[in-house]
Design an enzyme around this catalytic site. Sequence first.
Site, short mmCIF file in Angstrom:
data_model
loop_
_atom_site.label_atom_id
_atom_site.label_comp_id
_atom_site.label_asym_id
_atom_site.label_seq_id
_atom_site.Cartn_x
_atom_site.Cartn_y
_atom_site.Cartn_z
CG HIS A 70 -4.26 -11.71 -1.53
ND1 HIS A 70 -5.33 -11.40 -2.34
CD2 HIS A 70 -3.80 -10.52 -1.04
CE1 HIS A 70 -5.51 -10.10 -2.34
NE2 HIS A 70 -4.59 -9.55 -1.56
CG HIS B 288 -2.13 -0.88 1.03
ND1 HIS B 288 -3.40 -0.52 1.47
CD2 HIS B 288 -2.27 -2.09 0.45
CE1 HIS B 288 -4.26 -1.48 1.17
NE2 HIS B 288 -3.59 -2.45 0.56
#
Length: 427
Positions: free
Chosen positions: A319, A176
């Site tokens: 993930h 991010h």
Amino acid sequence: MPRFKAAWLLLFGCTVLEAYRSSMSLNWCAEQPVCDYRRPHVRIEQPGFRRRIRGRMTLADDGGDKPQPSPLQEVSSRACRDSSMDRRTLLLPALFFACSSSLLRPLEALAQPPRTVMWPPFAPTSGYSRDGPPWGRKFRAPTGTGTGEQGVRRAVSDLVSKDYKTAGALLRLAFHDAISRDTESGEGGANGSILWELGRQENYGLYGAVDVLEPIHSMGGLSWADTIAVAGSQAVTSSGGPYIQVQLGREDAKVPDPQNLTRPVGKCDEALVAGGGRDCRGVAEKTIPGAGLNSDGLRNFFGRFGFSDEEVVALMGGHTIGRFSSLLGVPKECLRNLGDRWLECLPLGERLPFTKDPDSFTNSYYKYLLLWYDRSITPGDAHFLPSDVVIVVDDAFRRHVQAFADDEKLFFRTFEKAYTRLVSIGA
């Protein structure tokens, strides 16, 4: 600051002069009307009103406006002067010194130039404030006590060994921080600006990752941007993934990165929605990819940085470690207005792992995606977001999903290359 010191001295001088003036008013008690202390603006001049002055009682007679000495005890002008000194000389300076710091603090804040940083008005941990993290305001790495990249890696490795759940959060923090770049304006990138963006909805849950990195950053001697990039790399390595070398030298940002793209990428498809609606899942509008993007949306978003389909699928493989906040367990009344109450609702939802083993960096993520695509997955073994599913539904993406599921080393090599490019965005 000199002007505030001058204002402080001026106020103090006025207080001293007022006290001196009061001490010279010998007949203050006898000549001034009585005031209600609860309503200072109301003058009370009624017969029979009693008041206390240093334990002495005065009583106004029934026919005059001027208070008269009490029959119980004579009130001399000396007593009145002493009482005025007691009230004005001691009370006013005491109140001044008690309130001066609280009065000058907002004045000093108003005189400062407006801040361009964004910091949430809420703080999940006690070390945070509205003005930003106290350890991140100057964005200056400590000198003389740092241990460099290897020191950060050792600290992160020790941290992950004690709590494997930290690995996914550190990797997400690095992603991010690096990906939030507006290529049109040239703003953003891997610059540590995530510190000022923790209040954004897409960054929910990253407070803890920043919190555990603070002491590591303090002793590491690196910038925040470098610390975050190295921590994400080591989180992968400590979870069983490849060792990823990170080039150092990033500078820390002093303002948040843009949240929205200057020019959205992609177009809405009106033909796929019944009733004349618009399907905009293929449009990239924000600097953080949304969980609802379809395959075209992922390509439009990552294509701005030159990522290939193979690299996009590899980055999605991050993930394989970590968890996400689901809506399972969120009350219905909270779901009805989720857009406005997201911060209140998300903590109520169940934290779900993407894969059955969310603390090991492997290629199991792709294997579970293929099982889901073949409708042969066991319920509860994996939990996916819409953006996860699209890489196995799309034919071009699925080719790489199959390749990574068959060859873990290929996945590791591709992820290493993609992560290196990721943390170099804007650096």
